[in-house]
Design a protein around this motif. Structure first.
Motif, PDB file in Angstrom:
ATOM      1  N   LYS A 103      84.656   8.397  22.813  1.00 21.88           N
ATOM      2  CA  LYS A 103      84.661   9.611  23.614  1.00 21.88           C
ATOM      3  C   LYS A 103      86.037   9.780  24.246  1.00 21.88           C
ATOM      4  O   LYS A 103      86.286   9.364  25.364  1.00 21.88           O
ATOM      5  CB  LYS A 103      83.577   9.535  24.694  1.00 21.88           C
ATOM      6  CG  LYS A 103      82.180   9.368  24.118  1.00 21.88           C
ATOM      7  CD  LYS A 103      81.147   9.278  25.215  1.00 21.88           C
ATOM      8  CE  LYS A 103      79.752   9.116  24.654  1.00 21.88           C
ATOM      9  NZ  LYS A 103      78.728   9.003  25.699  1.00 21.88           N
ATOM     10  N   GLN A 149      90.073  15.675  24.877  1.00 23.60           N
ATOM     11  CA  GLN A 149      90.879  16.511  24.006  1.00 23.60           C
ATOM     12  C   GLN A 149      91.607  17.550  24.847  1.00 23.60           C
ATOM     13  O   GLN A 149      91.038  18.108  25.784  1.00 23.60           O
ATOM     14  CB  GLN A 149      89.976  17.232  22.997  1.00 23.60           C
ATOM     15  CG  GLN A 149      89.276  16.300  22.016  1.00 23.60           C
ATOM     16  CD  GLN A 149      90.191  15.866  20.903  1.00 23.60           C
ATOM     17  OE1 GLN A 149      91.311  16.340  20.805  1.00 23.60           O
ATOM     18  NE2 GLN A 149      89.741  14.955  20.071  1.00 23.60           N
ATOM     19  N   PRO A 189      88.243  19.943  18.737  1.00 22.91           N
ATOM     20  CA  PRO A 189      87.769  18.560  18.699  1.00 22.91           C
ATOM     21  C   PRO A 189      87.200  18.196  17.340  1.00 22.91           C
ATOM     22  O   PRO A 189      86.718  19.044  16.606  1.00 22.91           O
ATOM     23  CB  PRO A 189      86.669  18.554  19.774  1.00 22.91           C
ATOM     24  CG  PRO A 189      86.184  19.965  19.800  1.00 22.91           C
ATOM     25  CD  PRO A 189      87.392  20.813  19.516  1.00 22.91           C
ATOM     26  N   SER A 248      84.367  15.770  15.531  1.00 29.15           N
ATOM     27  CA  SER A 248      83.163  15.028  15.870  1.00 29.15           C
ATOM     28  C   SER A 248      83.345  13.549  15.604  1.00 29.15           C
ATOM     29  O   SER A 248      83.922  13.144  14.605  1.00 29.15           O
ATOM     30  CB  SER A 248      81.982  15.555  15.049  1.00 29.15           C
ATOM     31  OG  SER A 248      80.867  14.725  15.214  1.00 29.15           O
ATOM     32  N   VAL A 296      81.065  20.729  15.032  1.00 30.11           N
ATOM     33  CA  VAL A 296      81.168  20.880  16.476  1.00 30.11           C
ATOM     34  C   VAL A 296      81.483  22.316  16.831  1.00 30.11           C
ATOM     35  O   VAL A 296      81.980  23.089  16.024  1.00 30.11           O
ATOM     36  CB  VAL A 296      82.258  19.944  17.053  1.00 30.11           C
ATOM     37  CG1 VAL A 296      81.934  18.508  16.739  1.00 30.11           C
ATOM     38  CG2 VAL A 296      83.633  20.306  16.510  1.00 30.11           C
ATOM     39  N   GLN A 299      86.283  25.058  20.481  1.00 31.57           N
ATOM     40  CA  GLN A 299      86.686  25.045  21.874  1.00 31.57           C
ATOM     41  C   GLN A 299      87.860  25.996  22.075  1.00 31.57           C
ATOM     42  O   GLN A 299      88.712  26.163  21.210  1.00 31.57           O
ATOM     43  CB  GLN A 299      87.093  23.628  22.295  1.00 31.57           C
ATOM     44  CG  GLN A 299      86.002  22.594  22.048  1.00 31.57           C
ATOM     45  CD  GLN A 299      84.809  22.819  22.946  1.00 31.57           C
ATOM     46  OE1 GLN A 299      84.891  22.654  24.153  1.00 31.57           O
ATOM     47  NE2 GLN A 299      83.703  23.227  22.356  1.00 31.57           N
ATOM     48  N   ASN A 359      76.056  16.261  27.733  1.00 35.50           N
ATOM     49  CA  ASN A 359      77.150  16.591  26.810  1.00 35.50           C
ATOM     50  C   ASN A 359      77.403  15.382  25.903  1.00 35.50           C
ATOM     51  O   ASN A 359      78.284  14.570  26.147  1.00 35.50           O
ATOM     52  CB  ASN A 359      78.398  16.939  27.616  1.00 35.50           C
ATOM     53  CG  ASN A 359      79.516  17.526  26.782  1.00 35.50           C
ATOM     54  OD1 ASN A 359      80.661  17.569  27.208  1.00 35.50           O
ATOM     55  ND2 ASN A 359      79.214  17.996  25.579  1.00 35.50           N
ATOM     56  N   PRO A 367      80.746  17.011  21.013  1.00 31.46           N
ATOM     57  CA  PRO A 367      81.710  18.031  21.439  1.00 31.46           C
ATOM     58  C   PRO A 367      81.143  19.445  21.332  1.00 31.46           C
ATOM     59  O   PRO A 367      80.615  19.846  20.299  1.00 31.46           O
ATOM     60  CB  PRO A 367      82.878  17.835  20.464  1.00 31.46           C
ATOM     61  CG  PRO A 367      82.778  16.408  20.030  1.00 31.46           C
ATOM     62  CD  PRO A 367      81.308  16.116  19.973  1.00 31.46           C
ATOM     63  N   GLY A 368      81.230  20.186  22.424  1.00 32.06           N
ATOM     64  CA  GLY A 368      80.861  21.590  22.414  1.00 32.06           C
ATOM     65  C   GLY A 368      79.413  21.897  22.702  1.00 32.06           C
ATOM     66  O   GLY A 368      79.055  23.068  22.845  1.00 32.06           O
ATOM     67  N   ARG A 425      81.346  15.487  31.553  1.00 31.44           N
ATOM     68  CA  ARG A 425      81.754  16.059  30.272  1.00 31.44           C
ATOM     69  C   ARG A 425      82.115  14.940  29.301  1.00 31.44           C
ATOM     70  O   ARG A 425      82.618  13.896  29.703  1.00 31.44           O
ATOM     71  CB  ARG A 425      82.945  17.001  30.461  1.00 31.44           C
ATOM     72  CG  ARG A 425      82.611  18.230  31.292  1.00 31.44           C
ATOM     73  CD  ARG A 425      83.788  19.198  31.337  1.00 31.44           C
ATOM     74  NE  ARG A 425      83.500  20.318  32.221  1.00 31.44           N
ATOM     75  CZ  ARG A 425      82.805  21.391  31.876  1.00 31.44           C
ATOM     76  NH1 ARG A 425      82.339  21.484  30.632  1.00 31.44           N
ATOM     77  NH2 ARG A 425      82.583  22.365  32.731  1.00 31.44           N
TER      78      ARG A 425
END
Length: 565
Positions: free
Chosen positions: A26, A29, A35, A37, A44, A47, A232, A235-236, A544
């Motif tokens: 983890k 970013q 990002p 995955s 993902v 972003q 979370n 990602p996303g 996050r």
């Protein structure tokens, strides 16, 4: 929390910790970087650089878009969902206490029409309603689908045509700053619509929490009030993880005497969904030469042990693939006796070969190190006495069954004579251990369990191992320890015989790794604070993915407002 030092206890906790560390990496970013995955095969969410919304309406549009994006992302996932419910009755001293309980476990199909496939045989048939109706005897019939429904706000109709949105305020949930909205159905928009509040993280406007119920109430049925949390984990996306439900009012003059509390946990999202074929792409085969002094076949005893080891490995791997067993840690590879965590509520232990399995619910409620040592020692005694079970599972065709039929195909129960022998051996081992003078707490735990045994039959029903009690709630496991334990006195604040559920183990809903909860000690101010074996609400500290602290930009709406069209 006191350090657990006994070698079996240490092996369990280190295995748990190491297993948790094997999850996806983890790393944070930069905002402008797309990002990647950490899990192969996962698409993902894109972003973007955090932006200041021009209006409440634009925020609401983004919330609706992200919620539908989550539905699309999860539609091919089939996680497990587990619900444990306690019906409550008033007690003058202890407050609302359990009077009976119910347990549901199933695999949740999150496609266009949410459905469940249950692991327990008696639950194979139920209606897809939020709650069962009232029978002719006016007894509430709980439907497991009802506790699984609130994974989304509204699976079919979450849009402006059906709902009004009213911005309330900003609020931090852990390290995540959120925007809070009231969500109400439009007039004549339909039935079974969400009414309550949603919490939305302020970067991409994903819903992270929803709290409320569904309206209007159908005839002869009810909608529960629920508090649903998301984490979370990829990602996303914020993944549905916990749902708490509570009903009932015991205040003076209230006519509402039907009361319950329920926890639902969702996990196993990543089990068998992503292709593992990539593991073979870098396969390199080198020449192998047997370097042993004398290359020869195994002796009969060695062959028997190898056969039992094969059965043990098959069972452990199959339970993990069914998302019932947490992944192992590095410590398990070097210990003669392996300890693994079964991630379900019911209180049970069992052993397969040299592997001891202990349930999350049992780990949660044990008050101290000595109590854990006693529980593990019973299974260690079975191993020492050679009470091996499950050698038939060395045949791999016996592993070919659906996840939902795991409990029908596996069973590791000992006969009464072996159970009695294991109890006697366990007491002998404990009296020669560092816990010889601390076994009173283990006996006190068993006394507390027996005091509530009849009210907690579902929690005390083992599905793979032996029950801790008989059908009348009387403790049958290590009952000799109860004789030397202090008198159970629930009115004493300093006597903590057992903990509430959820007090020790944290489960990663995506990868199924487990870790110990690092919670600060809390002082008891009333005997009602003790809540042994009871269900409590969820309040996870939200963070996050890849972030150690909250660093969100100022991008919340500048003022309160309505978004209705």
């Amino acid at each position: 929390m006191q350090r657990w030092g006994w070698f079996l206890t240490a092996s369990l906790l280190l295995g748990v910790s190491a297993g948790a560390q094997q999850g996806p990496a983890k790393s944070a970013q930069p905002a402008a970087v797309q990002p990647v995955s950490a899990t192969p095969g996962i698409a993902v969410a894109p972003q973007s650089v955090p932006r200041t919304p021009v209006s409440i309406d634009q925020v609401v549009d983004q919330i609706i878009e992200r919620e539908h994006g989550l539905m699309t992302f999860l539609k091919n996932r089939t996680p497990l969902v587990e619900t444990y419910l306690q019906n409550l009755t008033p007690d003058q001293k202890m407050g609302a206490v359990p009077k009976e309980d119910h347990y549901f476990l199933g695999r949740l199909d999150m496609s266009d029409i949410i459905d469940r496939r249950d692991y327990l045989a008696k639950q194979t048939s139920f209606q897809q309603s939020l709650m069962g109706g009232v029978t002719k005897l006016f007894r509430i019939q709980y439907q497991p689908m009802g506790f699984s429904w609130m994974v989304f706000v509204d699976r079919q109709n979450f849009d402006r045509n059906h709902y009004d949105f009213h911005y309330v305020h900003r609020e931090f949930l852990g390290e995540v700053r959120t925007l809070v909205f009231e969500v109400t159905p439009k007039k004549n928009a339909g039935t079974g619509l969400f009414q309550g509040q949603i919490w939305v993280e302020d970067q991409d406007y994903n819903i992270v929490r929803l709290n409320g119920t569904y309206v209007p109430r159908p005839k002869n049925a009810f909608y529960f009030h629920m508090d649903s949390w998301r984490l979370n984990l990829v990602p996303g996306y914020w993944i549905p993880s916990y749902i708490y439900s509570e009903e009932g009012d015991f205040s003076y003059g209230s006519k509402d005497k039907q009361a319950f509390k329920a926890q639902s946990r969702i996990w196993g999202y990543d089990v068998m969904k992503d292709s593992r074929d990539d593991e073979l792409t870098d396969l390199k085969v080198e020449a192998v030469k047997d370097e042993s002094a004398v290359a020869q076949d195994l002796s009969p005893l060695e062959a028997q042990r190898a056969w039992q080891q094969q059965a043990e490995d098959n069972v452990v791997e199959r339970l993990q693939r069914a998302a019932l067993l947490a992944p192992s840690g590095d410590v398990d590879k070097v210990l003669q006796v392996r300890a693994r965590v079964m991630v379900t509520y019911p209180l049970e232990t069992f052993s397969v070969g040299n592997t001891i399995v202990i349930s999350r619910g049992l780990l949660d409620t044990l008050p101290d190190e000595a109590s854990l040592a006693a529980v593990l020692c019973h299974e260690l005694a079975h191993i020492v006495l050679g009470h091996n079970l499950g050698s038939k599972f060395a045949f791999n065709d016996r592993m070919l069954f659906s996840d939902e039929s795991t409990y029908q195909n596996f069973g590791f129960r000992h006969n009464p004579d072996e159970e009695a022998a294991a109890d006697a051996k366990a007491v002998e081992l404990l009296k020669n251990s560092p816990y010889a003078q601390k076994l009173g707490s283990a006996g006190l735990y068993l006394k507390q369990l027996q005091a509530r045994g009849l009210m907690l039959s579902a929690l005390l029903t083992a599905h793979l191992g032996n029950n801790l009690s008989d059908s009348k709630g009387q403790i049958t496991r290590l009952s000799a320890l109860m004789g030397s334990a202090p008198t159970l006195d629930e009115s004493k604040l300093d006597q903590i015989a057992a903990l509430p559920l959820g007090g020790r183990i944290k489960l990663d809903p995506w990868g199924d790794h487990v870790e110990m909860i690092k919670a600060a000690a809390v002082s008891y101010t009333s005997v009602r604070d003790k809540m042994p074996f009871e269900v409590t609400p969820f309040f996870p500290r939200l963070t996050r993915l890849g972030s150690g602290a909250a660093t969100t930009a100022e991008n919340a709406p500048a003022q309160d407002g309505n978004a209705t069209k």
